[in-house]
Write a protein that holds these residues in place. Structure first.
Motif, PDB file in Angstrom:
ATOM      1  N   CYS A 112       0.825  -1.209   0.000  1.00 58.17           N
ATOM      2  CA  CYS A 112       0.000   0.000   0.000  1.00 58.17           C
ATOM      3  C   CYS A 112       0.859   1.258   0.000  1.00 58.17           C
ATOM      4  O   CYS A 112       1.902   1.311   0.646  1.00 58.17           O
ATOM      5  CB  CYS A 112      -0.889   0.042   1.243  1.00 58.17           C
ATOM      6  N   GLU A 154      -2.965   5.375   0.590  1.00 56.29           N
ATOM      7  CA  GLU A 154      -3.927   4.282   0.759  1.00 56.29           C
ATOM      8  C   GLU A 154      -4.007   3.866   2.228  1.00 56.29           C
ATOM      9  O   GLU A 154      -5.103   3.651   2.762  1.00 56.29           O
ATOM     10  CB  GLU A 154      -3.547   3.081  -0.099  1.00 56.29           C
ATOM     11  N   PRO A 166      -9.521  -2.494  -1.236  1.00 61.31           N
ATOM     12  CA  PRO A 166      -9.697  -1.555  -2.360  1.00 61.31           C
ATOM     13  C   PRO A 166     -11.062  -1.673  -3.037  1.00 61.31           C
ATOM     14  O   PRO A 166     -11.635  -0.673  -3.473  1.00 61.31           O
ATOM     15  CB  PRO A 166      -8.567  -1.933  -3.318  1.00 61.31           C
ATOM     16  N   GLU A 206     -10.877   2.221  -3.514  1.00 62.31           N
ATOM     17  CA  GLU A 206      -9.953   2.574  -4.598  1.00 62.31           C
ATOM     18  C   GLU A 206     -10.290   3.955  -5.175  1.00 62.31           C
ATOM     19  O   GLU A 206      -9.391   4.748  -5.451  1.00 62.31           O
ATOM     20  CB  GLU A 206     -10.024   1.493  -5.677  1.00 62.31           C
ATOM     21  N   VAL A 254      -9.027   6.550  -2.653  1.00 61.08           N
ATOM     22  CA  VAL A 254      -7.568   6.683  -2.699  1.00 61.08           C
ATOM     23  C   VAL A 254      -7.166   7.523  -3.903  1.00 61.08           C
ATOM     24  O   VAL A 254      -6.323   8.431  -3.798  1.00 61.08           O
ATOM     25  CB  VAL A 254      -6.884   5.294  -2.734  1.00 61.08           C
TER      26      VAL A 254
END
Length: 118
Positions: free
Chosen positions: A2, A6, A26, A100, A103
């Motif tokens: 990561c 993240e 994610p 995801e 992030v």
């Protein structure tokens, strides 16, 4: 492995939801997997955008979350969801937001071009 962003996003989500960091994957979705909806979703995005300095101009909550409420309309919407198939987002007729996605927004500092409706 990561990235630091993240790791930080997962830590933020775990703190907000009370779940473990290990359970935040994610592909996890805010609505279907983590149960974030309505006023909680508004609070989440206000805090998330402030913490990670993300421009959420144009972000449309109604495309991703339901409204908090009670009464006949809320009951009717829940009854309709019982008869739909697919993911929780499909059943609620909303677009999923994954970890995801969050992030990527934190990396880019904007929600633009992440939301197909924006």
């Amino acid at each position: 492995m990561c990235s630091q962003i993240e790791t930080d996003v997962k830590a933020f989500i775990a703190t907000f939801t009370g779940c473990t960091r290990e359970s935040v994957q994610p592909e996890s979705t805010l609505f279907g997997d983590l149960g974030i909806d309505g006023d909680d979703a508004v609070e989440f995005f206000e805090s998330f955008s402030k913490k990670f300095e993300i421009d959420i101009t144009g972000f449309n909550f109604q495309h991703h979350f339901g409204t908090e409420g009670s009464g006949a309309l809320a009951a009717f919407n829940w009854i309709k969801m019982l008869f739909r198939t697919g993911s929780p987002e499909d059943k609620a007729c909303i677009e999923a937001i994954t970890i995801e996605n969050l992030v990527l927004a934190a990396e880019r500092k904007t929600w633009r071009n992440l939301d197909s409706s924006a």
